[in-house]
Motif scaffolding. Structure first.
Motif, PDB file in Angstrom:
ATOM      1  N   VAL A 244       0.832  -1.206   0.000  1.00 42.41           N
ATOM      2  CA  VAL A 244       0.000   0.000   0.000  1.00 42.41           C
ATOM      3  C   VAL A 244       0.867   1.257   0.000  1.00 42.41           C
ATOM      4  O   VAL A 244       0.686   2.146  -0.851  1.00 42.41           O
ATOM      5  N   GLU A 245       1.796   1.347   0.923  1.00 36.56           N
ATOM      6  CA  GLU A 245       2.597   2.568   1.051  1.00 36.56           C
ATOM      7  C   GLU A 245       3.428   2.850  -0.198  1.00 36.56           C
ATOM      8  O   GLU A 245       3.480   3.985  -0.671  1.00 36.56           O
ATOM      9  N   ARG A 246       4.069   1.826  -0.736  1.00 36.44           N
ATOM     10  CA  ARG A 246       4.904   2.040  -1.925  1.00 36.44           C
ATOM     11  C   ARG A 246       4.067   2.464  -3.121  1.00 36.44           C
ATOM     12  O   ARG A 246       4.456   3.348  -3.882  1.00 36.44           O
ATOM     13  N   ASN A 247       2.931   1.816  -3.334  1.00 33.96           N
ATOM     14  CA  ASN A 247       2.109   2.170  -4.483  1.00 33.96           C
ATOM     15  C   ASN A 247       1.522   3.562  -4.350  1.00 33.96           C
ATOM     16  O   ASN A 247       1.529   4.329  -5.315  1.00 33.96           O
ATOM     17  N   LEU A 248       1.040   3.923  -3.178  1.00 30.92           N
ATOM     18  CA  LEU A 248       0.501   5.269  -2.996  1.00 30.92           C
ATOM     19  C   LEU A 248       1.580   6.318  -3.253  1.00 30.92           C
ATOM     20  O   LEU A 248       1.315   7.351  -3.867  1.00 30.92           O
ATOM     21  N   LEU A 249       2.803   6.039  -2.816  1.00 28.32           N
ATOM     22  CA  LEU A 249       3.909   6.958  -3.070  1.00 28.32           C
ATOM     23  C   LEU A 249       4.190   7.065  -4.574  1.00 28.32           C
ATOM     24  O   LEU A 249       4.262   8.164  -5.120  1.00 28.32           O
ATOM     25  N   PHE A 250       4.313   5.946  -5.242  1.00 29.53           N
ATOM     26  CA  PHE A 250       4.646   5.972  -6.663  1.00 29.53           C
ATOM     27  C   PHE A 250       3.539   6.606  -7.505  1.00 29.53           C
ATOM     28  O   PHE A 250       3.830   7.243  -8.518  1.00 29.53           O
ATOM     29  N   TRP A 251       2.309   6.453  -7.098  1.00 27.91           N
ATOM     30  CA  TRP A 251       1.204   7.009  -7.873  1.00 27.91           C
ATOM     31  C   TRP A 251       1.034   8.504  -7.645  1.00 27.91           C
ATOM     32  O   TRP A 251       0.416   9.182  -8.475  1.00 27.91           O
ATOM     33  N   SER A 252       1.546   9.033  -6.524  1.00 24.89           N
ATOM     34  CA  SER A 252       1.226  10.420  -6.193  1.00 24.89           C
ATOM     35  C   SER A 252       2.420  11.351  -6.028  1.00 24.89           C
ATOM     36  O   SER A 252       2.220  12.566  -5.978  1.00 24.89           O
ATOM     37  N   ASP A 253       3.619  10.854  -5.939  1.00 26.89           N
ATOM     38  CA  ASP A 253       4.780  11.709  -5.689  1.00 26.89           C
ATOM     39  C   ASP A 253       5.070  12.599  -6.893  1.00 26.89           C
ATOM     40  O   ASP A 253       5.330  12.107  -7.985  1.00 26.89           O
TER      41      ASP A 253
ATOM     42  N   PHE B 120       8.436  11.931  -8.693  1.00 25.33           N
ATOM     43  CA  PHE B 120       8.416  10.752  -9.571  1.00 25.33           C
ATOM     44  C   PHE B 120       7.743  11.091 -10.891  1.00 25.33           C
ATOM     45  O   PHE B 120       8.168  10.635 -11.946  1.00 25.33           O
ATOM     46  N   ALA B 121       6.698  11.899 -10.829  1.00 25.65           N
ATOM     47  CA  ALA B 121       5.976  12.281 -12.050  1.00 25.65           C
ATOM     48  C   ALA B 121       6.873  13.052 -13.012  1.00 25.65           C
ATOM     49  O   ALA B 121       6.693  12.981 -14.227  1.00 25.65           O
ATOM     50  N   GLN B 122       7.837  13.786 -12.483  1.00 25.55           N
ATOM     51  CA  GLN B 122       8.768  14.529 -13.331  1.00 25.55           C
ATOM     52  C   GLN B 122       9.871  13.638 -13.880  1.00 25.55           C
ATOM     53  O   GLN B 122      10.401  13.895 -14.960  1.00 25.55           O
ATOM     54  N   LEU B 123      10.241  12.602 -13.142  1.00 26.59           N
ATOM     55  CA  LEU B 123      11.361  11.750 -13.522  1.00 26.59           C
ATOM     56  C   LEU B 123      10.988  10.544 -14.368  1.00 26.59           C
ATOM     57  O   LEU B 123      11.798  10.078 -15.178  1.00 26.59           O
ATOM     58  N   TYR B 124       9.785  10.005 -14.155  1.00 22.19           N
ATOM     59  CA  TYR B 124       9.418   8.716 -14.732  1.00 22.19           C
ATOM     60  C   TYR B 124       8.078   8.771 -15.455  1.00 22.19           C
ATOM     61  O   TYR B 124       7.260   9.654 -15.195  1.00 22.19           O
ATOM     62  N   MET B 125       7.850   7.777 -16.306  1.00 22.24           N
ATOM     63  CA  MET B 125       6.519   7.601 -16.889  1.00 22.24           C
ATOM     64  C   MET B 125       5.549   7.292 -15.747  1.00 22.24           C
ATOM     65  O   MET B 125       5.963   6.838 -14.677  1.00 22.24           O
ATOM     66  N   ALA B 126       4.271   7.479 -15.982  1.00 21.79           N
ATOM     67  CA  ALA B 126       3.255   7.250 -14.949  1.00 21.79           C
ATOM     68  C   ALA B 126       3.263   5.796 -14.480  1.00 21.79           C
ATOM     69  O   ALA B 126       3.519   4.880 -15.253  1.00 21.79           O
ATOM     70  N   PHE B 127       2.984   5.624 -13.198  1.00 19.33           N
ATOM     71  CA  PHE B 127       2.950   4.293 -12.589  1.00 19.33           C
ATOM     72  C   PHE B 127       1.526   3.798 -12.329  1.00 19.33           C
ATOM     73  O   PHE B 127       1.345   2.718 -11.785  1.00 19.33           O
ATOM     74  N   ASP B 128       0.505   4.567 -12.693  1.00 21.42           N
ATOM     75  CA  ASP B 128      -0.860   4.225 -12.296  1.00 21.42           C
ATOM     76  C   ASP B 128      -1.369   2.913 -12.882  1.00 21.42           C
ATOM     77  O   ASP B 128      -2.309   2.331 -12.356  1.00 21.42           O
ATOM     78  N   ALA B 129      -0.769   2.399 -13.937  1.00 22.25           N
ATOM     79  CA  ALA B 129      -1.194   1.115 -14.514  1.00 22.25           C
ATOM     80  C   ALA B 129      -0.582  -0.072 -13.783  1.00 22.25           C
ATOM     81  O   ALA B 129      -0.976  -1.210 -14.005  1.00 22.25           O
ATOM     82  N   LEU B 130       0.371   0.190 -12.894  1.00 23.08           N
ATOM     83  CA  LEU B 130       1.105  -0.882 -12.220  1.00 23.08           C
ATOM     84  C   LEU B 130       0.685  -1.005 -10.769  1.00 23.08           C
ATOM     85  O   LEU B 130       0.331  -0.013 -10.120  1.00 23.08           O
ATOM     86  N   LEU B 131       0.773  -2.229 -10.249  1.00 21.09           N
ATOM     87  CA  LEU B 131       0.616  -2.484  -8.820  1.00 21.09           C
ATOM     88  C   LEU B 131       1.881  -3.212  -8.369  1.00 21.09           C
ATOM     89  O   LEU B 131       2.059  -4.398  -8.637  1.00 21.09           O
ATOM     90  N   PHE B 132       2.777  -2.458  -7.724  1.00 27.89           N
ATOM     91  CA  PHE B 132       4.036  -3.022  -7.260  1.00 27.89           C
ATOM     92  C   PHE B 132       3.801  -3.932  -6.058  1.00 27.89           C
ATOM     93  O   PHE B 132       2.963  -3.641  -5.209  1.00 27.89           O
ATOM     94  N   PHE B 133       4.593  -5.011  -5.971  1.00 27.10           N
ATOM     95  CA  PHE B 133       4.428  -5.947  -4.860  1.00 27.10           C
ATOM     96  C   PHE B 133       5.738  -6.560  -4.364  1.00 27.10           C
ATOM     97  O   PHE B 133       5.731  -7.324  -3.406  1.00 27.10           O
ATOM     98  N   GLY B 134       6.864  -6.282  -4.999  1.00 24.98           N
ATOM     99  CA  GLY B 134       8.133  -6.861  -4.561  1.00 24.98           C
ATOM    100  C   GLY B 134       9.299  -6.174  -5.240  1.00 24.98           C
ATOM    101  O   GLY B 134       9.107  -5.359  -6.146  1.00 24.98           O
ATOM    102  N   ASP B 135      10.509  -6.499  -4.788  1.00 23.42           N
ATOM    103  CA  ASP B 135      11.689  -5.883  -5.388  1.00 23.42           C
ATOM    104  C   ASP B 135      12.857  -6.851  -5.422  1.00 23.42           C
ATOM    105  O   ASP B 135      12.754  -7.975  -4.942  1.00 23.42           O
ATOM    106  N   ASN B 136      13.967  -6.374  -5.978  1.00 22.57           N
ATOM    107  CA  ASN B 136      15.163  -7.204  -6.101  1.00 22.57           C
ATOM    108  C   ASN B 136      16.206  -6.864  -5.045  1.00 22.57           C
ATOM    109  O   ASN B 136      17.290  -7.423  -5.056  1.00 22.57           O
TER     110      ASN B 136
ATOM    111  N   SER C 189      16.678   3.035 -15.642  1.00 25.51           N
ATOM    112  CA  SER C 189      16.311   3.398 -17.017  1.00 25.51           C
ATOM    113  C   SER C 189      14.828   3.719 -17.182  1.00 25.51           C
ATOM    114  O   SER C 189      14.416   4.150 -18.246  1.00 25.51           O
ATOM    115  N   ASP C 190      14.030   3.492 -16.138  1.00 27.16           N
ATOM    116  CA  ASP C 190      12.580   3.644 -16.188  1.00 27.16           C
ATOM    117  C   ASP C 190      11.941   2.688 -17.191  1.00 27.16           C
ATOM    118  O   ASP C 190      10.846   2.914 -17.668  1.00 27.16           O
ATOM    119  N   SER C 191      12.631   1.594 -17.515  1.00 25.95           N
ATOM    120  CA  SER C 191      12.039   0.616 -18.431  1.00 25.95           C
ATOM    121  C   SER C 191      11.107  -0.308 -17.654  1.00 25.95           C
ATOM    122  O   SER C 191      11.270  -0.544 -16.461  1.00 25.95           O
TER     123      SER C 191
END
Length: 145
Positions: free
Chosen positions: A65-74, A77-93, A117-119
């Motif tokens: 919840v916290e990570r997705n709300l941050l990525f969708w609203s920061d 991030f909106a200036q640096l990256y393409m929009a994240f609203d289509a994604l639901l993050f759940f894990g990392d490397n 790379s924002d890929s």
């Protein structure tokens, strides 16, 4: 089912206590969207999955919840990256790259977002495939082209 499937791939997989259905319902309300059914089922068995070298292969629901709300609203991030609203993050490397379901359009595939790379590219057919691939190999080589 999810605990056994993960442990079959990597016996050292770490598990947490199960999430409560009410916590998942509250998370969906905060997110304004439903969790993918297989992610919800996994979280009801283990509220997070720890893989090789203590990597958060699947985050606990609060972190989802916290990570997705941050990525969708920061706004940064909106200036640096393409929009994240289509994604639901759940894990990392463990090094900045993150894994997500695509929710617009809704599909079971898992994509990696590479932070440098924002890929965004496909890495697994579904959550089971993701667990098989990510827990089988230590390190990032499992999803690198």
């Amino acid at each position: 089912m999810w605990r056994q499937a993960a442990a079959d791939v990597f016996p050292g997989t770490g598990f947490s206590e199960p999430a409560q259905a009410s916590d998942l319902d509250a998370a969906e309300t905060r997110l304004g969207r439903t969790l993918p059914a297989e992610l919800r089922d996994l979280l009801l068995e283990s509220n997070g999955v720890i893989g090789h070298t203590h990597v958060d292969t699947v985050w606990p629901i609060d972190q989802i919840v916290e990570r997705n709300l941050l990525f969708w609203s920061d706004p940064t991030f909106a200036q640096l990256y393409m929009a994240f609203d289509a994604l639901l993050f759940f894990g990392d490397n463990g090094g900045g790259d993150q894994f997500a379901f695509v929710q617009k359009p809704e599909r079971p595939d898992i994509f990696v977002w590479e932070h440098e790379s924002d890929s965004r590219r496909w890495v697994a057919n579904n959550l089971q495939d993701y667990l098989n691939r990510s827990l089988r190999a230590a390190g990032d080589e499992w999803y690198q082209p």
